[in-house]
Scaffold this active site. Structure first.
Site, PDB file in Angstrom:
ATOM      1  N   SER A   1      81.941  28.346   6.541  1.00  0.00           N
ATOM      2  CA  SER A   1      80.852  29.101   5.936  1.00  0.00           C
ATOM      3  C   SER A   1      80.582  28.494   4.571  1.00  0.00           C
ATOM      4  CB  SER A   1      81.274  30.560   5.798  1.00  0.00           C
ATOM      5  OG  SER A   1      80.589  31.147   4.719  1.00  0.00           O
TER       6      SER A   1
ATOM      7  N   GLU B   1      77.856  30.019  19.929  1.00  0.00           N
ATOM      8  CA  GLU B   1      76.707  30.869  19.611  1.00  0.00           C
ATOM      9  C   GLU B   1      75.399  30.144  19.946  1.00  0.00           C
ATOM     10  OE1 GLU B   1      78.510  33.534  15.963  1.00  0.00           O
ATOM     11  OE2 GLU B   1      77.937  31.469  15.559  1.00  0.00           O
TER      12      GLU B   1
ATOM     13  N   LYS C   1      86.456  30.952   6.798  1.00  0.00           N
ATOM     14  CA  LYS C   1      85.778  31.133   8.086  1.00  0.00           C
ATOM     15  C   LYS C   1      85.926  29.947   9.036  1.00  0.00           C
ATOM     16  CE  LYS C   1      83.445  34.188   9.186  1.00  0.00           C
ATOM     17  NZ  LYS C   1      82.108  34.598   8.769  1.00  0.00           N
TER      18      LYS C   1
ATOM     19  N   HIS D   1      84.336  46.731  31.977  1.00  0.00           N
ATOM     20  CA  HIS D   1      83.700  47.521  30.900  1.00  0.00           C
ATOM     21  C   HIS D   1      84.233  47.142  29.522  1.00  0.00           C
ATOM     22  CE1 HIS D   1      82.551  50.160  34.279  1.00  0.00           C
ATOM     23  NE2 HIS D   1      83.816  50.033  34.650  1.00  0.00           N
TER      24      HIS D   1
END
Ligand code: ARG
Length: 444
Positions: free
Chosen positions: A261, A274, A267, A140
């Site tokens: 970025s 992704e 970043k 979970h």
């Protein structure tokens, strides 16, 4: 209509397989006496030249032709003249395209099976390298029990191992020959399907001519196997995205596999992961697309079936590329052992160990669970871990607890006491590493 019906922009992917099928078909026609030996010799020579041109990227896919089959036949006619007109004897584009696609799919199943093996080997190597890292295992997405990082990584090896089994199974049903089924009913000519089967390396014949030209189960099976592979890569991507997030900080992406970025200079974005997660949508979409095409088709061949190719080609290309990148990426992922040790310190990961200790002392498990739960609450209320409670505090809840409990209450050491087969400790990790190294040593 011409523009609408054309498949040459994408079925050119089948050029090599189309030549391969035609070579076997022509040899068979000569062998049963349907064409003269000299015609076969001319056809073979022409097809071999075409094959060379395809391999050298010199073959011209003339948009004047509707599909790859007509394109190659037209080119053959230009090269050898009248003999080429005999090649299509006893054959329809319906059994021809089904044969080409099975040959293509078979090759790709083999290629992806091999890519999976290489990815699994990368996992095995990283699992071995990071053998001494213990991390919290989750259910979970809540910290649950300590596990070896290697065990977590080897879970993916199990998944990709099942993917290989599924593909091997699918290959058996793919590797059957449709050619010789004609448009749908077979032929009055004495075609020797066995000879073609042998030359093309198929295991057996498609036994029903109507099924042979209309069956795309092998594409659906391949797509569903690839959808499952893609889902596995997506779950892996999600795990690594979490591990490398600022919140987790368990692992760090190598520069080569992270992106910056355009506005925030600090970043390190996990674009590879992704995109892996995102591309899974395409692969699942390809499966759904073809399921929808085939649903409701009357027997036998219908032109709708031409829509089988783009989803298949796209799914194969996508999965191959994802697997290739993940295999190179995985060894570059850097784990932070200090952070892993820190993460073990909260979340009461040793609460189950405490309950199982009480079971050993003779307490029924439900009661042991209750005692352990009470001590967790005591810890939570006073901002301490289980190992930081005093013996007196513990004995106030259960007198079965003695001093030896403190040796057990260390999540970093828990995995060494996991005793069951397949548990998250060193015993099963050692066994699994050895087993996989043996199984993955050979290509096939
Ligand atoms: N381009 C077609 C396909 O991909 C080849 C078979 C065409 N057959 C036909 N009867 N028009 O399905």
């Amino acid at each position: 209509m011409e523009a609408f019906g054309q498949s040459i922009p994408f079925d050119r992917e089948l050029a090599r397989q189309d030549v391969q099928g035609s070579l076997a078909h022509a040899e068979m026609l000569a062998s049963v006496g349907l064409i003269a030996k000299k015609d076969f010799t001319a056809i073979r020579k022409g097809l071999q030249e075409i094959r060379r041109d395809i391999e050298d990227g010199k073959f011209v896919f003339d948009p004047a032709n509707e599909d790859i089959h007509m394109s190659i036949e037209a080119d053959l006619t230009r090269r050898i003249g009248d003999a080429a007109k005999k090649l299509h004897t006893g054959r329809s584009r319906n059994d021809q395209v089904a044969t080409d696609l099975r040959l293509w799919t078979r090759e790709k199943i083999d290629a992806i099976t091999e890519r999976l093996r290489l990815l699994m080997l990368a996992f095995v190597a990283v699992a071995e390298r990071e053998r001494d890292i213990i991390i919290p295992g989750y259910t979970h997405l809540q910290r649950a029990q300590p596990v070896m990082l290697a065990h977590h990584l080897l879970a993916y090896v199990e998944m990709f191992g099942r993917d290989r089994e599924r593909l091997a199974d699918c290959r058996r049903r793919t590797n059957r020959l449709p050619l010789g089924s004609g448009a749908l009913a077979g032929s009055t000519l004495p075609l020797d399907r066995e000879l073609i089967r042998d030359r093309l390396g198929f295991d057996s014949l498609c036994e029903n001519s109507m099924d042979a030209v209309s069956d795309r189960d092998f594409v659906l099976e391949t797509l569903s196997d690839l959808a499952i592979v893609a889902i596995h890569t997506s779950r892996l991507a999600e795990d690594i995205i979490l591990w490398t997030s600022s919140e987790w900080g368990l692992a760090k992406l190598d520069d080569a596999w992270s992106t910056g970025s355009s506005i925030m200079p600090q970043k390190r974005n996990p674009d590879l992961l992704e995109l892996t997660r995102g591309k899974t949508g395409r692969v699942v979409g390809s499966l759904v697309s073809l399921l929808t095409v085939v649903k409701g088709l009357p027997m036998t061949y219908n032109r709708d079936l031409q829509e089988d190719k783009e989803p298949l080609f796209d799914a194969v290309r996508t999965v191959e590329f994802v697997l290739e990148c993940l295999t190179e990426f995985l060894p570059t992922l850097r784990f932070n052992k200090t952070r892993a040790a820190e993460m073990l310190k909260d979340g009461y990961l040793d609460a189950t160990v405490l309950a199982e200790y009480l079971v050993e002392k003779g307490l029924p498990f439900r009661s042991a669970h209750e005692v352990s739960g009470q001590l967790v609450r005591l810890g939570e209320d006073s901002g301490r871990q289980l190992g930081e409670l005093s013996l007196e505090e513990m004995r106030a809840v259960s007198t079965l607890i003695t001093n030896e409990i403190f040796k057990r209450l260390d999540p970093a050491r828990t995995p060494t006491s996991y005793a069951t087969a397949g548990a998250a400790g060193p015993r099963s990790v050692t066994k699994a590493l050895g087993g996989w190294k043996r199984k993955l040593a050979k290509k096939a």
